[in-house]
Structure formats: C-alpha cells, structure tokens
Write an enzyme that holds these catalytic residues in place. Sequence first.
Site, PDB file in Angstrom:
ATOM      1  CG  PHE A 212     -46.738  76.015  -1.783  1.00 55.66           C
ATOM      2  CD1 PHE A 212     -46.512  75.892  -3.299  1.00 55.66           C
ATOM      3  CD2 PHE A 212     -47.279  77.096  -1.461  1.00 55.66           C
ATOM      4  CE1 PHE A 212     -47.171  76.623  -4.128  1.00 55.66           C
ATOM      5  CE2 PHE A 212     -47.740  78.087  -2.206  1.00 55.66           C
ATOM      6  CZ  PHE A 212     -47.668  77.865  -3.567  1.00 55.66           C
ATOM      7  CG  HIS A 213     -46.543  71.152   3.141  1.00 52.50           C
ATOM      8  ND1 HIS A 213     -47.364  71.371   4.475  1.00 52.50           N
ATOM      9  CD2 HIS A 213     -45.690  72.141   3.348  1.00 52.50           C
ATOM     10  CE1 HIS A 213     -47.039  72.592   5.108  1.00 52.50           C
ATOM     11  NE2 HIS A 213     -45.876  72.790   4.413  1.00 52.50           N
ATOM     12  N   PRO A 214     -46.111  69.066  -1.311  1.00 53.87           N
ATOM     13  CG  PRO A 214     -44.767  69.329  -3.138  1.00 53.87           C
ATOM     14  CD  PRO A 214     -45.182  70.096  -2.044  1.00 53.87           C
TER      15      PRO A 214
ATOM     16  CG  ASP B 230     -49.684  70.005  -1.844  1.00 57.64           C
ATOM     17  OD1 ASP B 230     -49.152  70.139  -0.845  1.00 57.64           O
ATOM     18  OD2 ASP B 230     -49.531  71.141  -2.759  1.00 57.64           O
ATOM     19  CG  HIS B 231     -50.800  69.394   4.202  1.00 56.10           C
ATOM     20  ND1 HIS B 231     -49.703  69.489   4.808  1.00 56.10           N
ATOM     21  CD2 HIS B 231     -51.426  68.174   4.690  1.00 56.10           C
ATOM     22  CE1 HIS B 231     -49.356  68.247   5.638  1.00 56.10           C
ATOM     23  NE2 HIS B 231     -50.695  67.782   5.237  1.00 56.10           N
TER      24      HIS B 231
END
Length: 396
Positions: A326-328, A154-155
């Site tokens: 919120f980039h999983p 994630d980021h």
Amino acid sequence: MTVIVMHDVATPTDLSERLHDAFVAAGLGQRGDSNGVDPFVTDRYQTMFASGIRRTIADDFLTDEVRSRANFTIVTNAQVNRVLVDSGRAIGVEVRDADGIRSITAGREVILCAGTFNTPQILMLSGIGPRDHLEELGIEVLVDAPAVGANLQDHVYTHIYTLAAAGVEGSVAPGMGEEDISAWLCDHTGPSGYFSENGVGWAALNGGSIPDIELLFSYTTTSANFGGITDAGRRSGTSIGVALLQPASRGTLRLASSDPTVKPVIDPCYLSEDADVTALVAGLRIAHRIAYEPVLAPWAQSVFSPITATDAELAAHVRRDATTVFHPVGTMRMGAEDDPTAAVDAELRVKGISGLRVVDASVMPRLIRGHTMAPTVVIAYRAADIINGQNMIVRR
C-alpha cells in the site's frame, strides 16, 4: 512546525524478539535504529500508534487551533468531480455534496491532494490526460498529457511462513472476536490493538551498499499453508515478509467512465517485469537464512516455502503470494519542463494549466527505498514553502 511522534509498536510476546535475534545470527546486521545512519539493522517497527489507536496526519495537523481559523473550512461527505478551467487557468473545482453539485472558486490556485489514484482521476475528468483515452470516453481534451495516470509504482511483498511444534507458544491470534473488539472499543487494549507485523530489517542483494529488500517480521503465521498438519490452526508460527524496494514494474490508472462516481481502473501490473520476480526469489533466500536459524527452531518445525524449493518453485510462490504494501506513487510524475514523461514541473505545477498544483505521493518520480508516509509530508512542507514564496534552507 508540527512534530509527528513515532512509536515502537507494542509487542505482547517474546517471539518478536527472537525474530530480531535470528536476523543478527544470520549475519545480516545488528540491532539498531532503522532511521539511523546504518541501514542494515533490525529494529522494532515504528509507526503512529498511540494508546492502541493509529493516528493519521490529519490528527497531528488539523488541530483545534487550525480548525478554528477564519480562512479554513473543511467540507465533509463531498466528492470533487473535476477542476474548473477557464482560458487555460484553474479557477476552482466542481463538487458534489449534500447540497447537490456546486462550484467552489479559487482566489489564487487550486491544489489537488487527492492521492495517487484520485488525483489523476480528477484531472482526466477535467480534460487533462492522454488524448486518445479521454476522447474515447467523450471528455473534451484541454491538455493532452500522456503522463497523467502513467508510471504507477508500488511496493509488493511475499513471505516465508513458519509453523511451531505442537505446544510451543508465542503467536497471538488477531483479535477479531466480539470480546476482543469490545475490549478495544472500551479502552483500546487487548489483541485487537496488537500489530503483529512489528519488526523490520533491511538487506541488499548481490553485496550492494544500500537495501534492496525490506524484511517485515510477524509473530503470526498463515496455517492454510500447512494443510498436511491437522492442528496447524492451533499452532504458533511466524511470517517473514520480503518487500521489493525498487520494483521495475510500472502500472497505469485510467478512467472507467466519464461519470465521477465510477471508480477508476487501477492496473498496477505487479510482477510484470521478470526482474522483480527474480529479486523477490533472492529475497526469499535471505528470509530462509533467518527462518532456519537455531534461535527460531521451536517456531519453525515446518517452513513454507522450504529451503529445498527450487528457484522456479519460489517464483511460482511469489506469483501466488505477493501482495501490496500500500505504497502507490508516481501517477503524476514530477520532472523537467521539457520531459514528456512528467505531469508536473519541479514546483508541482500541472503542465499546460496555470494555477493548478498537485501535492501528494503521485508526484514522486520513483518509489523510495522505504515507506511513503513521511516523504509525502515532506512534499507538503516543500509545497508550502514554494506557495509562500520562501526558500527552503537545506542543511548538509
């Protein structure tokens, strides 16, 4: 082909423009198109906000024409408990909805698009996952697949915050009051429709040729960071987010129970690799260059954490302040057939089970250096081509 239209986010204040000016003045690049050839630019944040509402992929793809098709049914308020498998082949899914628990069978294939968290959860509930973990929960193991639920990425980002001098305008507080919310509900206008993080820039560490850091510009600040200033809550300010584009840390998703209604255990392991903290500290130093540019001086009377902070102090700030973008991705990693770290093959088929594919961000082997929505749509387009037996034409 459905066309997704991206919009520049509306900005109610010129402070957003000053953040772009500071990026340019700091020598980090020029104004330009963040979707263009040159990555080292600053640009307005582009997203799917239309008339004060954020659209979803479903808004663009599930049109009235699609919804009316005879071979297409949407079931809402339903939960997929598990994939049904017979003799090594996926034959349907078990769902729980208003009618209770029932089975939906598949004529050809089952395609899971439940996302980075729920897709591996459903598969583990189905007996496809790490053997030791499934046996511990009393789940019959159909396929011992250690890669299912592993490789979570994630980021994450941290911030530099600024606070304006007293009386300087520019920030617009989030519209969370009753009057603001009522205005948005009425005609989608007012502060509740603003998106304060509406500027973006890109930067490389150590002279690299591709970005390592995404800079997210906001015309609001967090006054709690300036506790020594009694009227901080009434002042303008900015925040400069520093997002790490290629984190080294890897997390996991595991079941908390064999009960499908129990949420899984998500351990993102953020900042578990020291290299990620080191990179974010370097990114904060870049953000300092922006925050201390004269063009931002009226809005940066105070800066937190300040440019005088040591690397150790900034590292401590990173660990306190960092949060998800919120980039999983990655929990159903795609790879070669003989790759034990891959859960699906190059055609998105789940290894060890026939008639079962995964089409969502969980199949990404590694985070991209950008946001994940558009690539996930591309994965879906590619999956459609594979399922239809067509060849994608790649134009170079």
